[in-house]
Design a protein around this motif. Structure first.
Motif, PDB file in Angstrom:
ATOM      1  N   TRP A 262      20.173  54.264 -11.202  1.00 15.44           N
ATOM      2  CA  TRP A 262      20.764  54.488  -9.882  1.00 15.44           C
ATOM      3  C   TRP A 262      19.794  54.045  -8.781  1.00 15.44           C
ATOM      4  CZ3 TRP A 262      20.102  56.608  -5.181  1.00 15.44           C
ATOM      5  CH2 TRP A 262      21.239  56.781  -4.388  1.00 15.44           C
ATOM      6  N   SER A 263      18.545  54.391  -8.915  1.00 14.75           N
ATOM      7  CA  SER A 263      17.582  54.095  -7.856  1.00 14.75           C
ATOM      8  C   SER A 263      17.336  52.606  -7.711  1.00 14.75           C
ATOM      9  CB  SER A 263      16.252  54.809  -8.133  1.00 14.75           C
ATOM     10  OG  SER A 263      15.563  54.239  -9.230  1.00 14.75           O
ATOM     11  N   MET A 264      17.309  51.876  -8.807  1.00 15.47           N
ATOM     12  CA  MET A 264      17.001  50.447  -8.727  1.00 15.47           C
ATOM     13  C   MET A 264      18.040  49.709  -7.908  1.00 15.47           C
ATOM     14  SD  MET A 264      14.333  49.072  -9.845  1.00 15.47           S
ATOM     15  CE  MET A 264      13.619  47.438  -9.818  1.00 15.47           C
ATOM     16  N   ARG A 265      19.274  50.092  -8.094  1.00 20.87           N
ATOM     17  CA  ARG A 265      20.358  49.421  -7.354  1.00 20.87           C
ATOM     18  C   ARG A 265      20.491  49.981  -5.942  1.00 20.87           C
ATOM     19  NH1 ARG A 265      22.678  47.301  -4.385  1.00 20.87           N
ATOM     20  NH2 ARG A 265      24.785  46.468  -4.288  1.00 20.87           N
ATOM     21  N   HIS A 266      20.501  51.282  -5.789  1.00 23.33           N
ATOM     22  CA  HIS A 266      20.852  51.870  -4.502  1.00 23.33           C
ATOM     23  C   HIS A 266      19.668  52.031  -3.552  1.00 23.33           C
ATOM     24  CE1 HIS A 266      24.308  53.016  -7.040  1.00 23.33           C
ATOM     25  NE2 HIS A 266      24.996  52.981  -5.929  1.00 23.33           N
ATOM     26  N   ILE A 267      18.497  52.340  -4.085  1.00 20.31           N
ATOM     27  CA  ILE A 267      17.337  52.506  -3.203  1.00 20.31           C
ATOM     28  C   ILE A 267      16.645  51.176  -2.956  1.00 20.31           C
ATOM     29  CG2 ILE A 267      15.061  53.587  -2.937  1.00 20.31           C
ATOM     30  CD1 ILE A 267      16.088  55.971  -4.511  1.00 20.31           C
ATOM     31  N   TYR A 268      16.428  50.412  -4.035  1.00 20.10           N
ATOM     32  CA  TYR A 268      15.629  49.190  -3.913  1.00 20.10           C
ATOM     33  C   TYR A 268      16.463  47.916  -3.805  1.00 20.10           C
ATOM     34  CZ  TYR A 268      11.929  52.424  -5.101  1.00 20.10           C
ATOM     35  OH  TYR A 268      11.069  53.497  -5.093  1.00 20.10           O
ATOM     36  N   GLY A 269      17.768  48.024  -4.001  1.00 20.86           N
ATOM     37  CA  GLY A 269      18.633  46.859  -3.814  1.00 20.86           C
ATOM     38  C   GLY A 269      18.411  45.754  -4.825  1.00 20.86           C
ATOM     39  N   ILE A 270      18.029  46.104  -6.055  1.00 17.75           N
ATOM     40  CA  ILE A 270      17.725  45.117  -7.088  1.00 17.75           C
ATOM     41  C   ILE A 270      18.885  45.027  -8.079  1.00 17.75           C
ATOM     42  CG2 ILE A 270      16.177  44.549  -8.995  1.00 17.75           C
ATOM     43  CD1 ILE A 270      14.975  44.068  -6.239  1.00 17.75           C
ATOM     44  N   ASP A 271      19.333  43.791  -8.319  1.00 21.07           N
ATOM     45  CA  ASP A 271      20.434  43.521  -9.235  1.00 21.07           C
ATOM     46  C   ASP A 271      19.910  42.801 -10.478  1.00 21.07           C
ATOM     47  OD1 ASP A 271      22.514  44.559  -7.578  1.00 21.07           O
ATOM     48  OD2 ASP A 271      22.324  42.774  -6.315  1.00 21.07           O
ATOM     49  N   PRO A 272      20.736  42.694 -11.540  1.00 19.37           N
ATOM     50  CA  PRO A 272      20.321  41.942 -12.723  1.00 19.37           C
ATOM     51  C   PRO A 272      19.896  40.522 -12.359  1.00 19.37           C
ATOM     52  CG  PRO A 272      22.308  43.186 -13.199  1.00 19.37           C
ATOM     53  CD  PRO A 272      22.061  43.331 -11.725  1.00 19.37           C
ATOM     54  N   GLY A 273      18.774  40.089 -12.921  1.00 17.35           N
ATOM     55  CA  GLY A 273      18.284  38.736 -12.654  1.00 17.35           C
ATOM     56  C   GLY A 273      17.346  38.623 -11.470  1.00 17.35           C
ATOM     57  N   ASP A 274      17.308  39.630 -10.599  1.00 15.38           N
ATOM     58  CA  ASP A 274      16.378  39.601  -9.471  1.00 15.38           C
ATOM     59  C   ASP A 274      14.944  39.759  -9.976  1.00 15.38           C
ATOM     60  OD1 ASP A 274      18.359  39.315  -7.571  1.00 15.38           O
ATOM     61  OD2 ASP A 274      18.491  41.452  -7.122  1.00 15.38           O
ATOM     62  N   VAL A 275      13.989  39.181  -9.236  1.00 15.61           N
ATOM     63  CA  VAL A 275      12.577  39.319  -9.582  1.00 15.61           C
ATOM     64  C   VAL A 275      11.981  40.406  -8.698  1.00 15.61           C
ATOM     65  CG1 VAL A 275      10.346  38.170  -9.798  1.00 15.61           C
ATOM     66  CG2 VAL A 275      12.461  36.878 -10.195  1.00 15.61           C
ATOM     67  N   TRP A 276      11.345  41.354  -9.343  1.00 19.34           N
ATOM     68  CA  TRP A 276      10.831  42.562  -8.694  1.00 19.34           C
ATOM     69  C   TRP A 276       9.363  42.730  -9.072  1.00 19.34           C
ATOM     70  CZ3 TRP A 276      11.538  46.980  -5.816  1.00 19.34           C
ATOM     71  CH2 TRP A 276      10.837  48.136  -6.189  1.00 19.34           C
ATOM     72  N   TRP A 277       8.559  43.139  -8.089  1.00 23.15           N
ATOM     73  CA  TRP A 277       7.140  43.350  -8.374  1.00 23.15           C
ATOM     74  C   TRP A 277       6.685  44.695  -7.825  1.00 23.15           C
ATOM     75  CZ3 TRP A 277       2.465  40.560  -5.641  1.00 23.15           C
ATOM     76  CH2 TRP A 277       1.270  40.970  -6.260  1.00 23.15           C
ATOM     77  N   ALA A 278       6.327  45.602  -8.731  1.00 21.11           N
ATOM     78  CA  ALA A 278       5.664  46.848  -8.351  1.00 21.11           C
ATOM     79  C   ALA A 278       4.178  46.652  -8.619  1.00 21.11           C
ATOM     80  CB  ALA A 278       6.212  48.024  -9.143  1.00 21.11           C
ATOM     81  N   ALA A 279       3.397  46.509  -7.548  1.00 17.76           N
ATOM     82  CA  ALA A 279       1.971  46.183  -7.675  1.00 17.76           C
ATOM     83  C   ALA A 279       1.184  47.466  -7.927  1.00 17.76           C
ATOM     84  CB  ALA A 279       1.476  45.459  -6.426  1.00 17.76           C
ATOM     85  N   SER A 280       1.291  47.961  -9.139  1.00 11.95           N
ATOM     86  CA  SER A 280       0.612  49.182  -9.521  1.00 11.95           C
ATOM     87  C   SER A 280       0.056  48.979 -10.927  1.00 11.95           C
ATOM     88  CB  SER A 280       1.584  50.373  -9.473  1.00 11.95           C
ATOM     89  OG  SER A 280       0.946  51.585  -9.789  1.00 11.95           O
ATOM     90  N   ASP A 281      -0.224  50.050 -11.611  1.00  8.76           N
ATOM     91  CA  ASP A 281      -0.756  50.017 -12.970  1.00  8.76           C
ATOM     92  C   ASP A 281       0.161  50.842 -13.857  1.00  8.76           C
ATOM     93  OD1 ASP A 281      -2.557  51.169 -15.261  1.00  8.76           O
ATOM     94  OD2 ASP A 281      -3.727  49.511 -14.428  1.00  8.76           O
ATOM     95  N   VAL A 282       0.317  50.431 -15.112  1.00  3.74           N
ATOM     96  CA  VAL A 282       1.205  51.175 -16.009  1.00  3.74           C
ATOM     97  C   VAL A 282       0.683  52.583 -16.266  1.00  3.74           C
ATOM     98  CG1 VAL A 282       2.200  49.157 -17.149  1.00  3.74           C
ATOM     99  CG2 VAL A 282       0.082  50.157 -18.035  1.00  3.74           C
ATOM    100  N   GLY A 283      -0.585  52.853 -15.942  1.00  2.00           N
ATOM    101  CA  GLY A 283      -1.124  54.183 -16.140  1.00  2.00           C
ATOM    102  C   GLY A 283      -0.668  55.202 -15.129  1.00  2.00           C
ATOM    103  N   TRP A 284      -0.037  54.768 -14.052  1.00  2.82           N
ATOM    104  CA  TRP A 284       0.442  55.683 -13.021  1.00  2.82           C
ATOM    105  C   TRP A 284       1.966  55.774 -13.081  1.00  2.82           C
ATOM    106  CZ3 TRP A 284      -3.753  58.025 -11.839  1.00  2.82           C
ATOM    107  CH2 TRP A 284      -4.956  57.347 -11.655  1.00  2.82           C
ATOM    108  N   VAL A 285       2.527  56.714 -12.366  1.00  7.19           N
ATOM    109  CA  VAL A 285       3.975  56.929 -12.441  1.00  7.19           C
ATOM    110  C   VAL A 285       4.750  55.724 -11.915  1.00  7.19           C
ATOM    111  CG1 VAL A 285       4.210  58.088 -10.193  1.00  7.19           C
ATOM    112  CG2 VAL A 285       5.822  58.607 -12.052  1.00  7.19           C
ATOM    113  N   VAL A 286       4.233  55.043 -10.894  1.00  9.36           N
ATOM    114  CA  VAL A 286       4.922  53.849 -10.396  1.00  9.36           C
ATOM    115  C   VAL A 286       5.026  52.810 -11.504  1.00  9.36           C
ATOM    116  CG1 VAL A 286       4.781  51.907  -8.781  1.00  9.36           C
ATOM    117  CG2 VAL A 286       4.300  54.221  -7.988  1.00  9.36           C
ATOM    118  N   GLY A 287       3.959  52.684 -12.299  1.00  8.03           N
ATOM    119  CA  GLY A 287       4.003  51.735 -13.401  1.00  8.03           C
ATOM    120  C   GLY A 287       5.029  52.108 -14.448  1.00  8.03           C
ATOM    121  N   HIS A 288       5.093  53.401 -14.791  1.00  8.26           N
ATOM    122  CA  HIS A 288       6.100  53.852 -15.751  1.00  8.26           C
ATOM    123  C   HIS A 288       7.507  53.561 -15.239  1.00  8.26           C
ATOM    124  CE1 HIS A 288       2.775  55.905 -17.638  1.00  8.26           C
ATOM    125  NE2 HIS A 288       3.540  56.496 -18.530  1.00  8.26           N
ATOM    126  N   SER A 289       7.766  54.046 -14.025  1.00  7.46           N
ATOM    127  CA  SER A 289       9.131  53.973 -13.499  1.00  7.46           C
ATOM    128  C   SER A 289       9.529  52.569 -13.071  1.00  7.46           C
ATOM    129  CB  SER A 289       9.292  54.928 -12.309  1.00  7.46           C
ATOM    130  OG  SER A 289       9.201  56.274 -12.705  1.00  7.46           O
TER     131      SER A 289
END
Length: 626
Positions: A262-289
């Motif tokens: 729900w959040s990917m589409r409604h909060i961040y406006g990201i659809d299938p095929g879009d390129v998205w970059w969360a500049a974090s580390d997989v060790g933190w919650v942003v990286g997980h989510s």
């Protein structure tokens, strides 16, 4: 804001209907009939009769739908000078094979696997492989020292640890294997096996317990997805606690998948095929989510970046990555934008790279100041969207969602409450505050899908830490207010967890190291403002009688010790010797008062202070007069 208001109203007034509809966006092994189980409050469970596999939702279903050739992951590694991409079909194949490795080592449903790796595709593969066979992963940030890794190993009690021979930074190679070996020496629990990714920059000597990642994967048979209950745990992510002992935040499978979709589409406006970059580390919650699960569940392309895009000679690293990979939206911390602004105040590098794909910049993890907001908005020419959430919630509590019409951006505010978060502002007596009045930010129970249902094997601590101060509400630990239009303003922490460049660290962990110095009688660690990182720790130390050290020597020794035991992420640079610490009559250190002084706020002396002269002296020490 009529569209948003109706959406939010429905999520609070009719939560089961709202989330039943949202649940149709994921693929279930057994469809939910019952949406919410509140039969054992305050422990609420979403989709209690449903079954699911998170890896199937992230990979298999996209390949089965004919999208196997779509790029799933882009690995951009300036520290190794390489860039590579992996399709959904390829990522599914290597994930199934590594799941077979884990299965061959006896890992099954409910078993734990600790993952401590640099920002490489194998970190994502290991996480997805655990999800594939129903194992519970616990990713530990690679920047933590051996002691912190050992603490997490003892709490999670993994059957297998997955790591790498080294991590790589711009100016040095960091051996991981010696750190892992030391952590295993310190830990009371002994994992059965370790799987090590050998990197050519610093190959590791493997012991009897160790397996080579490449050799093991090449010999493994692919493993199929294992069906798990929606309420079964997907992962444990340790976050700082005020006592120094980390808290194992549990994330379930079903509610997590629904909320992130729900959040990917409604909060961040990201659809299938879009390129998205969360500049974090997989060790933190942003990286997980938002590096791993949300973009892959959504069928998007996720960028995993190995290196530090800020704090290097190239202040245009962000813009290069966005331009080269056609990134639609970037998620980072305000610290990163402040660093870029410092090096390139006119935004010339953004113009130089000719960025045209970017549609939104999302900032979270710490307070977004108005100067940084204004600079980013002016230079990038796209919406700069602040959003506020926590390790515990797993996805935004507040935002100005890009996929919901009518919610305007408001500088200084991280937006309005997202569906399912019954956000209130309460005074110390538990009364709801009027618009504009500061108080404790709390969330009514039940929390929405995706938020923590409890702490790992510690229901009592979950209740004591989050649910006891205001019965019926989850205490976020932040203070703030809501204006008349419903926008939330978060003023800062009300506990002793500090936020260093978006990384939450316990003052208790750092204090343990400071207190262990032979010349220190007692100490306190507080958060102080930092122009680049938002907050950094500052240690205040009272020396033992007769101590012969100098302040400079003490500072050097303590800073080095904190780096060795906690890790460079702690960013402790300043240790101040003080004659005494301000305390209440019952002996509690007045950390809130010290934070106020360090922040430059002229607050009255608390009535509970034991000796006002001590606080006055501290004012002179922390804020020297010109």
């Amino acid at each position: 804001m009529d569209v948003y208001r109706e959406l939010y109203r429905r999520s609070i007034a009719e939560p089961e209907a709202f989330w039943a509809e949202a649940a149709t966006s994921v693929t279930w092994d057994r469809d939910p009939v019952r949406v919410l189980d509140s039969g054992r409050p305050p422990f609420h469970r979403w989709f209690p009769d449903a079954a699911i596999n998170t890896c199937r939702n992230a990979l298999d279903r996209h390949v089965e739908a004919g999208h196997g050739a779509r790029t799933a992951l882009i690995h951009d590694s300036p520290v190794t000078g390489t860039t590579s991409s992996v399709s959904y079909a390829q990522l599914l194949d290597v994930t199934a094979r590594f799941a077979g490795v884990l299965r061959g080592l006896g890992v099954g449903k409910g078993d734990r696997v600790v993952i401590s790796m640099p920002m490489v595709p194998q970190a994502v593969i290991a996480m997805l492989a655990c999800a594939r066979i129903g194992a519970v992963h616990s990713v530990v940030f690679g920047g933590f020292a051996a002691k912190e890794l050992a603490v997490r190993i003892d709490d999670a009690r993994p059957k297998v640890v997955v790591s790498a021979s080294c991590g790589i930074e711009a100016s040095r190679v960091i051996p991981y294997k010696p750190m892992l070996d030391e952590a295993l020496r310190l830990a009371h629990h002994t994992p059965e096996r370790c799987v090590i990714l050998q990197r050519p920059q610093a190959p590791a000597d493997l012991g009897d317990r160790d397996l080579d990642w490449d050799e093991a994967t090449a010999a493994a048979e692919p493993a199929d997805c294992v069906t798990v209950a929606a309420a079964d745990p997907l992962y444990i992510l340790y976050t700082s606690g005020t006592t120094g002992r980390p808290k194992g935040v549990v994330r379930d499978n079903g509610g997590h998948a629904v909320a992130l979709a729900w959040s990917m589409r409604h909060i961040y406006g990201i659809d299938p095929g879009d390129v998205w970059w969360a500049a974090s580390d997989v060790g933190w919650v942003v990286g997980h989510s938002y590096i791993v699960y949300a973009p892959l569940i959504a069928g998007a392309t996720t960028v995993i970046y190995e290196g530090k895009p800020v704090g290097t000679p190239d202040a245009g690293a962000f813009w290069r990555v966005i331009a080269e990979h056609d990134v639609k939206a970037l998620f980072t911390a305000p610290t990163a934008i402040r660093a870029i602004k410092k090096e390139d105040p006119e935004g010339a590098l953004f113009a130089q790279y000719g960025v045209s794909s970017l549609r939104s910049l999302f900032l979270a993890g710490e307070r977004l100041d108005t100067d940084t907001y204004a600079w980013a908005t002016g230079v990038l020419g796209v919406p700069v969207v602040d959003n506020w959430w926590q390790t515990e919630t797993g996805w935004p509590i507040t935002a100005a969602p890009r996929g919901v019409d009518g919610v305007a951006l408001r500088p200084g505010s991280p937006g309005v409450p997202m569906p399912g978060y019954d956000l209130r502002i309460l005074d110390p007596a538990g009364n709801e505050c009027a618009p504009g009045q500061d108080g404790a930010v709390v969330l009514g129970l039940p929390l929405p899908p995706g938020a923590l249902p409890t702490l790992w094997q510690d229901d009592e601590r979950y209740v004591a830490s989050y649910l006891s101060q205001y019965p019926g509400y989850y205490l976020t630990g932040d203070g703030g207010h809501v204006d008349e239009d419903g926008y939330v303003f978060v003023t800062g922490r009300i506990d002793d967890v500090i936020n260093v460049a978006g990384h939450r660290l316990s003052t208790g962990v750092i204090e343990e190291v400071v207190a262990s110095h032979p010349d220190v009688a007692e100490c306190a660690v507080i958060a102080v403002p930092d122009e680049l990182k938002g907050q950094v720790p500052r240690a205040l130390a009272v020396l033992k009688a007769g101590a012969e050290t100098t302040p400079d020597r003490l500072e050097r020794e303590i800073v080095a010790e904190v780096r060795g035991q906690v890790g460079a992420v702690a960013s402790l640079k300043q240790v101040t010797v003080v004659p005494a610490l301000p305390k209440t009559r019952s002996g509690k250190i007045l950390r809130a008062a010290m934070r106020d002084i360090a922040d430059g706020r002229d607050t009255p002396t608390p009535a509970t202070v034991e000796d006002p002269a001590v606080l006055d002296a501290l004012r002179r020490t922390l804020r020297p007069q010109p």
